[in-house]
Scaffold this motif. Structure first.
Motif, short mmCIF file in Angstrom:
data_model
loop_
_atom_site.label_atom_id
_atom_site.label_comp_id
_atom_site.label_asym_id
_atom_site.label_seq_id
_atom_site.Cartn_x
_atom_site.Cartn_y
_atom_site.Cartn_z
N SER A 259 1.24 3.63 -14.81
CA SER A 259 1.68 3.71 -13.42
C SER A 259 2.32 2.41 -12.99
O SER A 259 3.20 2.40 -12.12
N THR B 294 1.77 6.39 -7.60
CA THR B 294 0.57 5.56 -7.70
C THR B 294 0.92 4.20 -8.28
O THR B 294 2.02 3.98 -8.78
N ASN C 196 2.10 12.39 -6.09
CA ASN C 196 2.40 11.17 -5.37
C ASN C 196 2.64 10.01 -6.31
O ASN C 196 2.29 10.05 -7.50
N SER D 168 4.93 11.18 -0.02
CA SER D 168 5.55 11.45 -1.31
C SER D 168 6.98 11.92 -1.10
O SER D 168 7.24 12.81 -0.26
N ASP E 173 0.86 -1.18 0.00
CA ASP E 173 0.00 0.00 0.00
C ASP E 173 0.89 1.23 0.00
O ASP E 173 1.48 1.60 1.03
N LEU E 174 1.01 1.90 -1.16
CA LEU E 174 1.88 3.06 -1.28
C LEU E 174 1.35 4.27 -0.52
O LEU E 174 2.11 5.21 -0.26
N ARG E 175 0.09 4.23 -0.14
CA ARG E 175 -0.49 5.39 0.54
C ARG E 175 0.10 5.58 1.93
O ARG E 175 -0.01 6.66 2.51
N GLN E 176 0.71 4.55 2.49
CA GLN E 176 1.29 4.68 3.82
C GLN E 176 2.64 5.40 3.79
O GLN E 176 3.20 5.71 4.85
N TYR E 177 3.17 5.66 2.60
CA TYR E 177 4.45 6.34 2.48
C TYR E 177 4.24 7.76 1.94
O TYR E 177 3.53 7.96 0.94
N ASP F 158 -3.31 15.28 -6.38
CA ASP F 158 -4.61 15.42 -5.72
C ASP F 158 -4.86 16.82 -5.20
O ASP F 158 -5.77 17.03 -4.38
#
Length: 820
Positions: A355, A348, A346, A303, A297-301, A341
């Protein structure tokens, strides 16, 4: 008399050969996902181990629960040598680490298998998948083929194994036509042979059973000396007209069976061939790996672009990396960002787009990039983060140092963007070597005749309106994509309108960040003032608004002030850069630097004095990377506690893992026998505590016959107590005959039973049980203790409703006989 187990006969050998052929046809489907024969040893080993367990269970007549426990035990004993042999440092013996890998791997390996980019042979721990499939399928299929009357049930686990191989594999197929034809042919021939064998066994043709005389009663099947009904006698096997008739018709039956099998086989072959040919020789199928999202899950890192000012400011003169072997003028890529966003640009990840997906990567064969490969060694200094610096298209990457295994096991690589992620996080002292195909990119001037390529990128969100207008103005009227891009670069580097500033002490004010508000103020100000972060984001947004495929890349680029000695580059924070990449049909993703030179600074505006507060500190600081990057087990220990707890406390986490590692296998092995023992004990206590004394005697007799059933004795349900008593007496329990008579007298007699008589009866039941057990052998007693034969529905102890009906009937009879 017990019959010989089918597994010990020649027919059982034929069954085993058929099952092995079917499993081979199914497991060969793992060839594409492995990219070779890496699946062969674990799969074949699992099949052999499973067949051995099924053979032992059939020979010893073990129940299904004991057979399952034996299969689990065999998994832990043979798994290290067959499934874990490729893991470096792993023992082939069932040691603690090996057992832990087998225990937790049996749960986690399925997720890892379907989220790993083929070929999966690069990851030796994934060999658990073919090993488990082979072992489980062989145990169930062999047991059904040897121990049930309808062998077709063995095709059910075969179908499950076939479906599992397809679901866990790839959309590419191995040899679908050959696999299907082989499976159909083996299944039809084997089932036809088993059918003919069953018909021959049931036919009274002299080879199967004796026949009864015309005037006498029928003797026992297969027993020429058995007595018939009163007035008749057994007749030697093979006599009578039935045997001759059967023998006369045996060959026509065989021919009809062979003809039917051949017709079915021909129809199956024709249907498979026509169906495969109509599909054009290619088949599309649904596989799990094409439908799921990888667990990363890249959202936990955060940018990496958020921390740009920290690199060029706080760590400007600090040695972040030492790079050796990187080609001259090559860029060191940190991350590729293509999603905006309104707050940050970021990284993705999406399947089927430019991507790309971050898939697990092995030390070798990361991609199949073609071209001259460069070997680059990177030693980590003051850099920390999950983003792994690399260059070009990686073909291999291997870590070194004390954390090499931890980093290698959780390395992810995106072949579409070239980005690499190590969730464990890089830190000082780590090092790695990668091989990559690094191609020198062409300048925009050389691409004026090239068209833009199609690219699938995430939709932009919350882009300021000023971006589209500025992009159209800067691009000019040219229709050539390269010329429009050059026009935008020229406008962004205009020495009268665009100036460079990090916003540090002694520099012109330049707030960090690249949010929508920051981009709007950057483009609408009298002069554009910023650094790589603002210029790269602004240009990428303008190109995207003009319909061009663009993305932002952050990394390191050597400049005139960089510290380079020979082929060794000491990367410092000042070497951090961000640039834009645009995709052309002939050149792929081309890097573009929109930022003005660092010496193009605004001189008309008075610089800030160094003793003034730095506006940068008023901005929200970049999110801390260390806590998000390090896994829980690597987080620094809390030193705020009492000193007395530092060395004297117990490691409850380690104790818990040890208890789980030891207790779970014991629970799996000993849990089912314990449950069976509890159910039988509860049943015995219920029978002893019945209210009516006559029912207690009936329960005691049932306790004896249930034990005989668990020993493997066939006790006819329709037989009377005295008939079954004589049967048990022949099996080594003389007391059974007297117990049957006493039970009949107590249930149907005309006198009332005292508690002492009931207790004596149960004591004699225990003696009869002991006699039965001693006459059957030690292994038979062990099997009887864990057998569930007597617990099945047809032999369960009477429940409350059935008991009330029985007591009501018995009480009515006893009252009629004058009982109180």
């Amino acid at each position: 008399m017990k019959t010989r187990s089918r597994a010990l006969s020649l027919a059982g050998l034929v069954d085993a050969a058929a099952v092995l052929a079917l499993l081979a046809a199914a497991l060969v489907g793992l060839q594409p996902v492995y990219g070779g024969a890496g699946w062969l040893i674990p799969a074949a080993g699992g099949v052999v181990v499973g067949a051995a367990v099924a053979f032992a269970a059939a020979w010893l007549r073990l129940g299904p629960l004991i057979t399952a426990g034996a299969a689990i035990l065999a998994y832990f004993l043979t798994g290290p040598g067959l499934a874990l042999r490729g893991i470096p440092g792993m023992s082939v013996l069932p040691t603690g680490p090996a057992l832990r890998e087998l225990l937790f791997g049996s749960v986690q390996v399925w997720r890892d298998f379907v989220t790993t980019t083929p070929p999966v042979s690069r990851f030796p721990e994934l060999a658990l998948v073919p090993f488990i499939i082979g072992l489980a399928s062989a145990v169930v299929m062999m047991s059904l083929a040897w121990r049930v009357r309808r062998p077709a049930w063995a095709l059910v686990p075969f179908a499950v194994a076939w479906a599992a191989v397809i679901a866990l594999g790839t959309s590419d197929v191995a040899w679908p036509l050959a696999q299907g034809l082989a499976a159909v042919a083996v299944a039809l021939v084997w089932l036809a042979w088993r059918r003919r064998e069953a018909v021959r066994a049931a036919a009274p043709d002299g080879r199967a059973a004796g026949t009864a005389g015309a005037a006498g009663g029928a003797g026992a099947v297969g027993d020429p000396g058995a007595s018939g009904a009163p007035g008749g006698s057994g007749v030697p096997a093979g006599s009578g007209g039935a045997g001759g008739a059967s023998a006369a018709t045996s060959w026509p039956v065989r021919l009809a069976t062979m003809r039917g099998t051949a017709i079915l086989l021909a129809v199956g072959v024709a249907a498979a061939t026509v169906g495969y040919g109509s599909a054009g020789g290619s088949l599309e199928r649904l596989v799990i790996r094409d439908q799921i999202v990888p667990p990363l899950d890249l959202r936990q890192y955060a940018s990496p672009l958020v921390g740009f000012r920290q690199l060029v400011g706080v760590k400007k003169d600090k040695a972040l990396l030492t790079v050796q072997g990187l080609p001259e003028n090559a860029r060191l890529r940190l991350a590729v960002m293509d999603g905006y966003d309104g707050t940050v640009y970021n990284v993705t990840s999406a399947a089927g787009t430019d991507s790309g997906l971050y898939d697990r990567a092995a030390a070798e064969q990361i991609t199949d990039a073609v071209g001259p490969s460069q070997e680059v060694t990177v030693t980590v200094g003051d850099y920390s983060g999950v983003w792994v610096p690399d260059a070009g298209a990686l073909t291999a990457l291997s870590f070194a140092g004390p954390r090499a295994e931890e980093l290698q096991d959780a390395l992810y690589y995106n072949a579409a963007t070239g980005g690499a992620v190590a969730p464990a996080g890089l830190r000082e002292g780590d090092s790695y070597t990668f091989a990559a195909v690094v191609e020198e990119s062409e300048g925009l001037e050389a691409l004026t005749g090239s068209a833009l390529a199609n690219a699938s990128l995430p939709a932009l969100q919350s882009v300021p309106d000023v971006v589209a207008g500025a992009g159209s103005e800067f691009a000019g009227d040219s229709k050539v994509p390269a010329e429009r891009i050059l026009s935008i670069v020229t406008a962004l580097q205009d020495p009268t309108q665009a100036f460079f500033s990090h916003g540090l002490d002694g520099e012109v004010a330049s707030p960090p960040g690249h949010s929508a508000a920051r981009v709007q103020s950057f483009l609408t100000a009298d002069q554009m003032i910023g650094d790589d972060e603002q210029y790269a984001v602004a240009m990428a947004l303008m190109l995207r608004q003009l319909g061009m495929p663009a993305r932002v890349v952050m990394g390191f680029k050597a400049g005139e002030s960089s510290q380079i000695s020979g082929d060794t580059w000491t990367v410092k924070g000042a070497d951090a850069h961000a640039w834009v990449e645009v995709k052309f049909e002939d050149a792929g993703w081309v890097p573009i630097d929109p930022t003005p030179p660092e010496n193009q600074i605004l001189t008309e505006q008075e610089p800030r004095a160094k003793d003034k507060p730095n506006p940068q500190v008023l901005q929200p600081p970049p999110p801390p990377e260390e806590p998000a990057e390090l896994p829980p087990e690597n987080l620094p220990e809390d030193s705020s506690g009492d000193d007395e707890d530092a060395g004297g406390g117990l490691n409850w986490a380690a104790i818990g893992r040890l208890v789980l590692m030891i207790g779970l296998p014991l629970l799996i092995l000993l849990g089912p026998p314990a449950v069976i023992w509890y159910l039988k004990r509860r049943r015995r206590l219920r029978r002893q505590r019945l209210a009516d004394p006559s029912m207690k005697l009936s329960g005691g007799w049932r306790e004896l016959t249930d034990y005989a059933v668990d020993l493997g004795v066939h006790v006819p349900a329709a037989g009377t107590r005295r008939e079954n008593g004589r049967l048990l007496a022949d099996r080594g329990s003389p007391a059974a005959v007297q117990l049957a008579e006493r039970a009949d007298a107590g249930v149907w007699g005309s006198y009332y039973l005292s508690d002492a008589e009931v207790a004596a009866f149960w004591a004699d039941v225990a003696t009869a049980r002991k006699q039965l057990g001693e006459g059957s052998g030690f292994m038979s007693r062990i099997r009887a203790a864990v057998s569930v034969s007597s617990l099945r529905t047809g032999r369960r102890a009477p429940g409350p409703r059935r008991l009330r009906r029985r007591v009501s009937r018995v009480t009515t009879v006893q009252i009629g006989k004058g009982k109180p």
